[in-house]
Design a protein around this motif. Structure first.
Motif, mmCIF file in Angstrom:
data_model
loop_
_atom_site.group_PDB
_atom_site.id
_atom_site.type_symbol
_atom_site.label_atom_id
_atom_site.label_comp_id
_atom_site.label_asym_id
_atom_site.label_seq_id
_atom_site.Cartn_x
_atom_site.Cartn_y
_atom_site.Cartn_z
ATOM 1 N N PRO A 20 -1.325 3.609 -3.879
ATOM 2 C CA PRO A 20 -0.285 2.905 -3.123
ATOM 3 C C PRO A 20 -0.842 1.669 -2.420
ATOM 4 N N ASN A 21 -0.093 0.552 -2.463
ATOM 5 C CA ASN A 21 -0.481 -0.598 -1.655
ATOM 6 C C ASN A 21 0.107 -0.436 -0.255
ATOM 7 N N LYS A 22 -0.063 -1.452 0.579
ATOM 8 C CA LYS A 22 0.354 -1.263 1.980
ATOM 9 C C LYS A 22 1.873 -1.223 2.140
ATOM 10 N N LEU A 23 2.614 -1.621 1.087
ATOM 11 C CA LEU A 23 4.070 -1.522 1.107
ATOM 12 C C LEU A 23 4.561 -0.222 0.490
ATOM 13 N N GLY A 24 3.617 0.630 0.038
ATOM 14 C CA GLY A 24 3.987 1.891 -0.581
ATOM 15 C C GLY A 24 4.270 1.792 -2.067
ATOM 16 N N GLU A 25 4.115 0.600 -2.654
ATOM 17 C CA GLU A 25 4.298 0.449 -4.100
ATOM 18 C C GLU A 25 3.084 1.021 -4.829
ATOM 19 N N LYS A 26 3.335 1.775 -5.889
ATOM 20 C CA LYS A 26 2.234 2.393 -6.636
ATOM 21 C C LYS A 26 1.637 1.386 -7.615
ATOM 22 N N ASP A 94 -4.075 -8.439 -0.870
ATOM 23 C CA ASP A 94 -3.824 -7.185 -0.150
ATOM 24 C C ASP A 94 -3.787 -5.996 -1.107
ATOM 25 N N ASP A 95 -3.188 -6.176 -2.290
ATOM 26 C CA ASP A 95 -3.217 -5.113 -3.303
ATOM 27 C C ASP A 95 -4.659 -4.748 -3.633
ATOM 28 N N LEU A 96 -5.472 -5.760 -3.818
ATOM 29 C CA LEU A 96 -6.884 -5.533 -4.143
ATOM 30 C C LEU A 96 -7.583 -4.796 -3.009
ATOM 31 N N ARG A 97 -7.250 -5.143 -1.780
ATOM 32 C CA ARG A 97 -7.855 -4.440 -0.646
ATOM 33 C C ARG A 97 -7.471 -2.956 -0.661
ATOM 34 N N SER A 98 -6.232 -2.658 -1.038
ATOM 35 C CA SER A 98 -5.802 -1.260 -1.129
ATOM 36 C C SER A 98 -6.617 -0.512 -2.178
ATOM 37 N N VAL A 99 -6.907 -1.175 -3.290
ATOM 38 C CA VAL A 99 -7.716 -0.556 -4.343
ATOM 39 C C VAL A 99 -9.146 -0.337 -3.860
ATOM 40 N N VAL A 100 -9.717 -1.338 -3.208
ATOM 41 C CA VAL A 100 -11.078 -1.197 -2.670
ATOM 42 C C VAL A 100 -11.140 -0.044 -1.674
ATOM 43 N N SER A 101 -10.161 0.026 -0.777
ATOM 44 C CA SER A 101 -10.145 1.090 0.234
ATOM 45 C C SER A 101 -10.040 2.467 -0.409
ATOM 46 N N TYR A 102 -9.194 2.589 -1.426
ATOM 47 C CA TYR A 102 -9.016 3.868 -2.106
ATOM 48 C C TYR A 102 -10.337 4.354 -2.695
ATOM 49 N N PHE A 103 -11.022 3.506 -3.430
ATOM 50 C CA PHE A 103 -12.251 3.948 -4.085
ATOM 51 C C PHE A 103 -13.404 4.113 -3.089
ATOM 52 N N SER A 104 -13.372 3.367 -1.998
ATOM 53 C CA SER A 104 -14.374 3.590 -0.947
ATOM 54 C C SER A 104 -14.205 4.973 -0.340
ATOM 55 N N GLU A 105 -12.966 5.368 -0.131
ATOM 56 C CA GLU A 105 -12.694 6.706 0.399
ATOM 57 C C GLU A 105 -13.111 7.795 -0.586
ATOM 58 N N GLN A 106 -13.112 7.453 -1.882
ATOM 59 C CA GLN A 106 -13.566 8.394 -2.906
ATOM 60 C C GLN A 106 -15.087 8.338 -3.100
ATOM 61 N N LYS A 107 -15.762 7.612 -2.213
ATOM 62 C CA LYS A 107 -17.233 7.532 -2.176
ATOM 63 C C LYS A 107 -17.836 6.769 -3.351
ATOM 64 N N TYR A 108 -17.062 5.830 -3.909
ATOM 65 C CA TYR A 108 -17.639 4.929 -4.906
ATOM 66 C C TYR A 108 -18.348 3.776 -4.202
ATOM 67 N N ASP A 109 -19.377 3.268 -4.828
ATOM 68 C CA ASP A 109 -20.104 2.092 -4.345
ATOM 69 C C ASP A 109 -19.553 0.884 -5.097
ATOM 70 N N ILE A 110 -18.690 0.132 -4.443
ATOM 71 C CA ILE A 110 -18.038 -0.997 -5.112
ATOM 72 C C ILE A 110 -18.987 -2.185 -5.093
ATOM 73 N N ILE A 111 -19.528 -2.498 -6.251
ATOM 74 C CA ILE A 111 -20.599 -3.491 -6.322
ATOM 75 C C ILE A 111 -20.097 -4.886 -6.679
ATOM 76 N N ALA A 112 -18.874 -5.003 -7.213
ATOM 77 C CA ALA A 112 -18.369 -6.329 -7.567
ATOM 78 C C ALA A 112 -16.867 -6.290 -7.803
ATOM 79 N N LEU A 113 -16.245 -7.453 -7.557
ATOM 80 C CA LEU A 113 -14.864 -7.714 -7.933
ATOM 81 C C LEU A 113 -14.882 -8.838 -8.958
ATOM 82 N N VAL A 114 -14.131 -8.661 -10.043
ATOM 83 C CA VAL A 114 -14.098 -9.650 -11.123
ATOM 84 C C VAL A 114 -12.650 -9.986 -11.420
ATOM 85 N N GLY A 115 -12.324 -11.275 -11.506
ATOM 86 C CA GLY A 115 -10.957 -11.662 -11.819
ATOM 87 C C GLY A 115 -10.912 -12.822 -12.785
ATOM 88 N N HIS A 116 -9.932 -12.770 -13.694
ATOM 89 C CA HIS A 116 -9.719 -13.864 -14.650
ATOM 90 C C HIS A 116 -8.497 -14.669 -14.250
#
Length: 273
Positions: A20-26, A94-116
């Motif tokens: 979910p993003n901060k607006l509750g959209e999946k 903000d959507d990307l921040r929601s994704v980063v927060s989710y995986f951080s809470e799952q104890k992943y080590d987020i080493i990079a963000l890549v965008g095209h």
């Protein structure tokens, strides 16, 4: 001017994840799992999806190197909930921040963000706002956001949108594709790429990759990122277009080499839970 998307490739399998993003959209994404807790998050461009061939190829290459990869659809795109909006730069960050927060809470080590393409703008804007990931790869992002608009909206777009409040974009066959409102156009024009570039922490390593023959975003935009981001590397791929047709392996190798080199340069940047 063509949209920044490609024919859909045969998609490699991944574990489906809903966030979910901060607006509750999946937000819908696919996690390519490897034998580690290191994770790279991949972001698509304008009118594209997580199944863009560039992201699929990068996800497969990262997983083969022992790094988890997650590619997802921004809200209003692909399978994710929400309504498609032109612009939406801050919301996608903000959507990307929601994704980063989710995986951080799952104890992943987020080493990079890549965008095209527009995804490159999303990862850079996220880095400037949240300072939570140590390595960023911007592939063909646009610096001059006031440019390239008339290719989609036609000439005199400001006069027309002021008069009617919106412009409907149609394809060459006249079929409706999406609506651009005055508000959504304003979102794009008010996104300050110069300020956000200069706001990225010097502890954040940024790589910009661009094709010298990019027909959608001119290579001079990459030079502007290089001139304004504090800790920046630039690589122009000679002869490459916006889709890196015929240069896919070179693109993948540059991204992997940059991400793997992070161990030589430790950074204090980490997601805040």
């Amino acid at each position: 001017m063509p949209p920044e998307k490609s024919p859909q490739p045969t998609v490699a399998c991944g574990q489906r994840v809903l966030i979910p993003n901060k607006l509750g959209e999946k937000l819908v994404g696919l996690l390519h799992e490897a034998c580690s807790k290191e994770l790279v998050i991949l972001c698509h461009g304008f009118r594209a999806t997580k199944d863009d061939s560039i992201l699929v190829d990068l996800a497969a290459a990262l997983a083969s190197e022992g790094v988890n990869a997650f590619r997802f659809d921004f809200a209003g795109n692909g399978e994710s909930e929400g309504v498609f909006q032109y612009g939406n730069y801050r919301k996608e960050a903000d959507d990307l921040r929601s994704v980063v927060s989710y995986f951080s809470e799952q104890k992943y080590d987020i080493i990079a963000l890549v965008g095209h393409s527009k995804g490159g703008n999303a990862v850079l804007l996220s880095a400037s706002m949240y300072h939570n990931v140590a390595s960023i790869v911007n592939i063909s992002g646009r610096f001059a956001l006031e440019q390239g608009i008339d290719g989609r909206l036609g000439k005199n777009f400001m006069k027309r949108i002021k008069k009617d409040g919106y412009i409907d974009v149609r394809n060459k066959k006249g079929k409706f594709e999406y609506r651009v409102t005055e508000e959504s156009l304003g979102d794009r024009l008010s996104t300050d790429t110069l300020l956000s570039s200069r706001s990225i922490s010097k502890d954040c390593r940024v790589l910009t990759i661009h094709g010298s023959k990019d027909e959608t975003v001119p290579a001079r935009d990459a030079l502007m990122f290089a001139a304004n981001i504090p800790n920046h590397e630039l690589h122009i791929i000679a002869g490459a277009n916006h889709r890196y047709t015929g240069h896919e392996q070179e693109l993948t190798s540059l991204v992997l080499d940059f991400i793997k080199s992070r161990h030589r340069i430790p950074s204090p940047l980490r997601p805040k839970l």
